[in-house]
Design a protein around this motif. Structure first.
Motif, PDB file in Angstrom:
ATOM      1  N   ALA A  38       1.054  -1.276  -0.040  1.00  0.00           N
ATOM      2  CA  ALA A  38       0.191  -0.375  -0.051  1.00  0.00           C
ATOM      3  C   ALA A  38       0.796   1.666  -0.327  1.00  0.00           C
ATOM      4  CB  ALA A  38      -0.755   0.134   1.247  1.00  0.00           C
ATOM      5  N   VAL A  39       1.796   1.442   0.554  1.00  0.00           N
ATOM      6  CA  VAL A  39       2.663   2.238   1.484  1.00  0.00           C
ATOM      7  C   VAL A  39       3.522   2.575  -0.411  1.00  0.00           C
ATOM      8  CG1 VAL A  39       4.522   3.426   2.159  1.00  0.00           C
ATOM      9  CG2 VAL A  39       3.081   2.443   3.505  1.00  0.00           C
ATOM     10  N   GLU A  40       4.416   1.419  -0.680  1.00  0.00           N
ATOM     11  CA  GLU A  40       5.052   1.406  -1.876  1.00  0.00           C
ATOM     12  C   GLU A  40       4.266   2.075  -2.768  1.00  0.00           C
ATOM     13  OE1 GLU A  40       7.678  -2.177  -4.460  1.00  0.00           O
ATOM     14  OE2 GLU A  40       6.131  -2.911  -3.276  1.00  0.00           O
ATOM     15  N   HIS A  41       3.250   2.080  -3.262  1.00  0.00           N
ATOM     16  CA  HIS A  41       2.525   2.481  -4.299  1.00  0.00           C
ATOM     17  C   HIS A  41       1.179   3.157  -4.489  1.00  0.00           C
ATOM     18  CE1 HIS A  41       4.326  -1.153  -6.935  1.00  0.00           C
ATOM     19  NE2 HIS A  41       4.054  -1.894  -6.292  1.00  0.00           N
ATOM     20  N   GLY A  42       1.257   3.706  -2.876  1.00  0.00           N
ATOM     21  CA  GLY A  42       0.451   4.367  -2.754  1.00  0.00           C
ATOM     22  C   GLY A  42      -0.701   4.490  -3.368  1.00  0.00           C
ATOM     23  N   ARG A  43      -1.401   2.868  -2.923  1.00  0.00           N
ATOM     24  CA  ARG A  43      -2.950   2.761  -3.112  1.00  0.00           C
ATOM     25  C   ARG A  43      -3.547   2.542  -1.628  1.00  0.00           C
ATOM     26  NH1 ARG A  43      -1.038   4.844  -7.033  1.00  0.00           N
ATOM     27  NH2 ARG A  43      -1.509   4.567  -9.882  1.00  0.00           N
ATOM     28  N   ALA A  44      -4.501   1.963  -1.413  1.00  0.00           N
ATOM     29  CA  ALA A  44      -5.912   1.228  -1.038  1.00  0.00           C
ATOM     30  C   ALA A  44      -5.636  -0.508  -1.326  1.00  0.00           C
ATOM     31  CB  ALA A  44      -6.839   1.870  -0.772  1.00  0.00           C
ATOM     32  N   VAL A  45      -5.347  -0.819   0.307  1.00  0.00           N
ATOM     33  CA  VAL A  45      -5.357  -2.522  -0.757  1.00  0.00           C
ATOM     34  C   VAL A  45      -6.798  -3.236   0.624  1.00  0.00           C
ATOM     35  CG1 VAL A  45      -4.314  -4.464   0.285  1.00  0.00           C
ATOM     36  CG2 VAL A  45      -3.203  -2.286  -0.474  1.00  0.00           C
ATOM     37  N   ALA A  46      -7.642  -4.014  -0.240  1.00  0.00           N
ATOM     38  CA  ALA A  46      -8.387  -5.156   0.439  1.00  0.00           C
ATOM     39  C   ALA A  46      -7.305  -6.372   0.420  1.00  0.00           C
ATOM     40  CB  ALA A  46      -9.365  -4.705  -0.486  1.00  0.00           C
ATOM     41  N   SER A  84      -2.268   8.811  -8.816  1.00  0.00           N
ATOM     42  CA  SER A  84      -0.426   8.905  -8.734  1.00  0.00           C
ATOM     43  C   SER A  84       0.308   8.188  -8.775  1.00  0.00           C
ATOM     44  CB  SER A  84      -0.768  10.014  -7.577  1.00  0.00           C
ATOM     45  OG  SER A  84      -0.766   9.685  -6.965  1.00  0.00           O
ATOM     46  N   THR A  85       1.371   8.150  -9.190  1.00  0.00           N
ATOM     47  CA  THR A  85       2.571   7.090  -8.496  1.00  0.00           C
ATOM     48  C   THR A  85       3.502   7.572  -7.586  1.00  0.00           C
ATOM     49  OG1 THR A  85       3.720   8.045 -10.853  1.00  0.00           O
ATOM     50  CG2 THR A  85       2.452   7.145 -11.259  1.00  0.00           C
ATOM     51  N   THR A  86       3.999   7.092  -7.119  1.00  0.00           N
ATOM     52  CA  THR A  86       5.262   7.200  -6.454  1.00  0.00           C
ATOM     53  C   THR A  86       6.671   7.263  -7.151  1.00  0.00           C
ATOM     54  OG1 THR A  86       5.195   4.922  -5.442  1.00  0.00           O
ATOM     55  CG2 THR A  86       3.553   5.994  -4.261  1.00  0.00           C
ATOM     56  N   LEU A  87       7.486   7.027  -5.905  1.00  0.00           N
ATOM     57  CA  LEU A  87       8.589   6.791  -6.110  1.00  0.00           C
ATOM     58  C   LEU A  87       9.213   5.436  -6.660  1.00  0.00           C
ATOM     59  CD1 LEU A  87      11.438   8.166  -6.916  1.00  0.00           C
ATOM     60  CD2 LEU A  87      12.170   7.874  -4.731  1.00  0.00           C
ATOM     61  N   ALA A  88       9.072   4.788  -5.773  1.00  0.00           N
ATOM     62  CA  ALA A  88       8.913   3.285  -6.069  1.00  0.00           C
ATOM     63  C   ALA A  88       7.966   3.002  -7.274  1.00  0.00           C
ATOM     64  CB  ALA A  88       8.260   2.847  -5.273  1.00  0.00           C
ATOM     65  N   ASP A  89       7.217   3.113  -7.917  1.00  0.00           N
ATOM     66  CA  ASP A  89       6.131   2.730  -9.684  1.00  0.00           C
ATOM     67  C   ASP A  89       7.193   3.365 -10.726  1.00  0.00           C
ATOM     68  OD1 ASP A  89       4.189   2.104  -7.936  1.00  0.00           O
ATOM     69  OD2 ASP A  89       3.068   4.179  -8.042  1.00  0.00           O
ATOM     70  N   GLY A  95      15.394   0.421  -9.170  1.00  0.00           N
ATOM     71  CA  GLY A  95      15.179   0.829  -7.601  1.00  0.00           C
ATOM     72  C   GLY A  95      15.691  -0.478  -7.153  1.00  0.00           C
ATOM     73  N   GLU A  96      14.725  -1.402  -6.808  1.00  0.00           N
ATOM     74  CA  GLU A  96      15.756  -2.416  -6.045  1.00  0.00           C
ATOM     75  C   GLU A  96      16.713  -3.756  -6.718  1.00  0.00           C
ATOM     76  OE1 GLU A  96      12.033  -5.735  -8.006  1.00  0.00           O
ATOM     77  OE2 GLU A  96      10.920  -3.631  -7.076  1.00  0.00           O
ATOM     78  N   ALA A  97      17.540  -3.472  -7.991  1.00  0.00           N
ATOM     79  CA  ALA A  97      18.244  -3.708  -8.378  1.00  0.00           C
ATOM     80  C   ALA A  97      19.610  -2.501  -7.478  1.00  0.00           C
ATOM     81  CB  ALA A  97      18.601  -3.728  -9.836  1.00  0.00           C
ATOM     82  N   ALA A  98      19.197  -1.726  -7.230  1.00  0.00           N
ATOM     83  CA  ALA A  98      20.702  -0.599  -7.191  1.00  0.00           C
ATOM     84  C   ALA A  98      20.685  -1.215  -5.306  1.00  0.00           C
ATOM     85  CB  ALA A  98      19.610   0.553  -6.669  1.00  0.00           C
TER      86      ALA A  98
END
Length: 122
Positions: A38-46, A84-89, A95-98
């Motif tokens: 949820a935090v990573e993508h800035g989206r609510a999660v069910a 909207s998109t997050t930095l992770a998106d 980013g994961e590779a770095a």
């Protein structure tokens, strides 16, 4: 989940069946992973489970409603829809590779420093 967000999802739904994990912490751990997403993508999660932890999670990772293990429940919450998109998106897998590369370099540096330090008299 990144593919889902890239395709335009404004809400994320995670379905799981934790029956084989019984009363272990696996179900709680999976719900925690949904909070992270949820935090990573800035989206609510069910986060919906047939027998494990179910939860309604805000985009900032707060749990708005929760049902415990092996509990029949109806969860109700107003979940915000976001586009909207997050930095992770935006950074994506780079980013994961770095971060993985930095972790490996750090481990290598610690190993080298530790190895050199063993041969020295004190």
């Amino acid at each position: 989940m990144r593919d889902t967000v890239d395709a335009g999802a404004d809400l994320l739904v995670v379905q799981t069946n934790n029956a084989t994990f019984g009363f272990t912490d696996e179900s709680v751990q999976q719900a925690a992973m949904s909070r992270l997403r949820a935090v990573e993508h800035g989206r609510a999660v069910a986060h919906v489970s047939t027998v494990g932890v179910s939860a309604m999670i805000a985009p900032d990772g707060r749990v708005l409603e929760r049902a415990g293990l092996f509990t029949q429940a109806v969860l109700e919450a107003t979940l915000p829809l976001r586009t909207s998109t997050t930095l992770a998106d935006r950074v994506g897998a780079w980013g994961e590779a770095a971060l993985a590369a930095l972790g490996l370099l750090g481990a290598l540096a610690i190993a080298l420093v530790g190895r050199r330090g063993l041969g020295r008299p004190r």
